[in-house]
Scaffold this motif. Structure first.
Motif, PDB file in Angstrom:
ATOM      1  N   GLU A  95       2.612   1.835   5.819  1.00 19.09           N
ATOM      2  CA  GLU A  95       2.470   2.256   4.424  1.00 19.09           C
ATOM      3  C   GLU A  95       1.508   3.442   4.308  1.00 19.09           C
ATOM      4  O   GLU A  95       1.750   4.372   3.536  1.00 19.09           O
ATOM      5  N   GLU A  99       3.015   8.667   2.347  1.00 24.17           N
ATOM      6  CA  GLU A  99       2.786   9.843   1.503  1.00 24.17           C
ATOM      7  C   GLU A  99       2.577  11.107   2.334  1.00 24.17           C
ATOM      8  O   GLU A  99       3.061  12.172   1.959  1.00 24.17           O
ATOM      9  N   GLY A 103       6.902  10.892   1.404  1.00 25.36           N
ATOM     10  CA  GLY A 103       7.451   9.821   0.586  1.00 25.36           C
ATOM     11  C   GLY A 103       6.463   9.348  -0.461  1.00 25.36           C
ATOM     12  O   GLY A 103       5.458  10.005  -0.730  1.00 25.36           O
ATOM     13  N   LYS A 104       6.742   8.188  -1.049  1.00 22.23           N
ATOM     14  CA  LYS A 104       5.897   7.627  -2.093  1.00 22.23           C
ATOM     15  C   LYS A 104       5.801   6.121  -1.905  1.00 22.23           C
ATOM     16  O   LYS A 104       6.803   5.473  -1.591  1.00 22.23           O
ATOM     17  N   HIS A 106       5.712   2.848  -3.702  1.00 27.84           N
ATOM     18  CA  HIS A 106       6.026   2.329  -5.039  1.00 27.84           C
ATOM     19  C   HIS A 106       5.195   1.089  -5.342  1.00 27.84           C
ATOM     20  O   HIS A 106       4.624   0.963  -6.412  1.00 27.84           O
ATOM     21  N   CYS A 121       8.524   1.237  -0.706  1.00 31.41           N
ATOM     22  CA  CYS A 121       8.287   2.681  -0.652  1.00 31.41           C
ATOM     23  C   CYS A 121       9.568   3.462  -0.935  1.00 31.41           C
ATOM     24  O   CYS A 121      10.655   2.903  -0.933  1.00 31.41           O
ATOM     25  N   THR A 124      11.845  10.545   1.449  1.00 36.05           N
ATOM     26  CA  THR A 124      11.915  11.901   0.912  1.00 36.05           C
ATOM     27  C   THR A 124      13.205  12.169   0.148  1.00 36.05           C
ATOM     28  O   THR A 124      13.291  13.147  -0.582  1.00 36.05           O
ATOM     29  N   THR A 128      14.896   3.745  -1.651  1.00 34.69           N
ATOM     30  CA  THR A 128      13.901   2.688  -1.606  1.00 34.69           C
ATOM     31  C   THR A 128      14.047   1.944  -0.285  1.00 34.69           C
ATOM     32  O   THR A 128      15.150   1.646   0.147  1.00 34.69           O
TER      33      THR A 128
END
Length: 135
Positions: A95, A99, A103-104, A106, A121, A124, A128
């Motif tokens: 995790e 970023e 990515g992100k 969530h 997560c 790009t 999900t």
């Protein structure tokens, strides 16, 4: 490093109507589902498991149908129809790289009770995916 030789360890198919989805997959695949309790009281949703070998030594890939408010695009988490989970030793490690890779995160690492931990997560491309670990 991951100890599981499978590329994925779990999948979820998000549905609007649990009974309709179970009926469909049962008819198509010739299987029966086992309704599951929500792991660790993690929320107000329904889960029903596909058949899988429960022997942890075999490291079978399991999965479930999931009915959760908002999961299919009416607010809440990013709209999705399925999520694959990648096995990790401690999902907070992977995790922490999301970023920086573009990515992100969530939903940061959270407990699913006796079943371990997950993080949700986005890659790009906006897909999900989940990270899963026992620690």
């Amino acid at each position: 490093m991951n100890q599981n030789p499978n590329a994925i360890c779990w999948f979820e198919i998000y549905v609007d109507d649990m009974e309709r989805a179970k009926k469909f997959y049962s008819a198509v695949l010739g299987i029966t589902f086992d309704d599951m309790a929500v792991p660790g009281g993690a929320g107000d949703f329904k889960m029903s498991a596909f058949p899988a070998d429960p022997d942890p030594e075999k490291m079978a890939v399991g999965g479930a149908l999931v009915q959760m408010e908002g999961a299919r695009g009416s607010g809440g988490p990013p709209a999705t129809s399925s999520i694959v989970y990648f096995p990790c030793m401690d999902c907070s490690v992977e995790e922490s790289r999301v970023e920086a890779a573009g990515g992100k995160v969530h939903k940061p690492k959270f407990s699913i009770g006796e079943y371990g931990f997950c993080a949700i997560c986005l890659d790009t491309e906006g897909n999900t995916f989940g990270l899963y670990s026992m620690q």
